[in-house]
Design a protein around this motif. Structure first.
Motif, PDB file in Angstrom:
ATOM      1  N   ILE A 107       3.993  -1.437 -11.806  1.00 59.15           N
ATOM      2  CA  ILE A 107       3.224  -2.595 -11.335  1.00 59.15           C
ATOM      3  C   ILE A 107       2.522  -2.268 -10.019  1.00 59.15           C
ATOM      4  O   ILE A 107       1.329  -2.560  -9.845  1.00 59.15           O
ATOM      5  CB  ILE A 107       4.133  -3.835 -11.184  1.00 59.15           C
ATOM      6  CG1 ILE A 107       4.588  -4.315 -12.568  1.00 59.15           C
ATOM      7  CG2 ILE A 107       3.423  -4.951 -10.420  1.00 59.15           C
ATOM      8  CD1 ILE A 107       5.720  -5.328 -12.524  1.00 59.15           C
ATOM      9  N   LYS A 111      -1.553  -2.090  -9.485  1.00 58.30           N
ATOM     10  CA  LYS A 111      -2.228  -2.910  -8.480  1.00 58.30           C
ATOM     11  C   LYS A 111      -3.034  -2.048  -7.513  1.00 58.30           C
ATOM     12  O   LYS A 111      -4.116  -2.449  -7.082  1.00 58.30           O
ATOM     13  CB  LYS A 111      -1.210  -3.752  -7.707  1.00 58.30           C
ATOM     14  CG  LYS A 111      -0.703  -4.920  -8.498  1.00 58.30           C
ATOM     15  CD  LYS A 111       0.168  -5.807  -7.639  1.00 58.30           C
ATOM     16  CE  LYS A 111       0.298  -7.137  -8.317  1.00 58.30           C
ATOM     17  NZ  LYS A 111       0.230  -8.242  -7.441  1.00 58.30           N
ATOM     18  N   LYS A 115      -7.102  -2.461  -7.552  1.00 61.41           N
ATOM     19  CA  LYS A 115      -7.672  -3.015  -6.322  1.00 61.41           C
ATOM     20  C   LYS A 115      -8.728  -2.115  -5.832  1.00 61.41           C
ATOM     21  O   LYS A 115      -9.748  -2.106  -5.520  1.00 61.41           O
ATOM     22  CB  LYS A 115      -6.615  -3.167  -5.251  1.00 61.41           C
ATOM     23  CG  LYS A 115      -7.113  -3.880  -4.031  1.00 61.41           C
ATOM     24  CD  LYS A 115      -6.001  -4.061  -3.043  1.00 61.41           C
ATOM     25  CE  LYS A 115      -6.538  -4.831  -1.845  1.00 61.41           C
ATOM     26  NZ  LYS A 115      -5.613  -4.960  -0.793  1.00 61.41           N
TER      27      LYS A 115
END
Length: 115
Positions: A107, A111, A115
């Protein structure tokens, strides 16, 4: 230098460079390189990361403009969270520790890439 020392240097570098995250290197390193049992690897990582984080934090405090209010709230929340996590660590099998730890790492990686 032995394997533990090299693992310590890499862990300390990651913790200082990324601001944290040494545990993501230390736990798998202890399990695979040092052949440490899963629960002991996680518990040791928790104990090792504290002094590394304190040293890194002191450097950041003097070099970076830290949002003190956010730091205070994270620390206040982190204390009961850390206590609870340490208490329930023994309740999970080694297999589940791998699944949970790996899930968090995936995770976090997703991310960072997204991003």
């Amino acid at each position: 230098m032995n394997k533990s020392g090299i693992l310590g240097i890499v862990t300390g570098f990651a913790n200082g460079f990324f601001g944290a995250g040494g545990g993501t290197i230390l736990v798998p390193g202890m399990e695979r390189i040092l052949k440490t049992e899963e629960h002991k690897a996680h518990a040791t990582a928790i104990a090792v990361i504290l002094p590394l984080s304190v040293i890194s934090a002191l450097i950041y405090v003097f070099k970076v403009n830290i949002p003190w209010q956010a730091l205070l709230y994270v620390c206040i929340g982190g204390i009961p969270g850390g206590y609870t996590g340490a208490k329930i660590l023994s309740k999970f099998s080694g297999k589940w520790l791998h699944i949970i730890f790996g899930g968090f790492m995936l995770i976090a990686a997703a991310k960072m890439v997204i991003k």
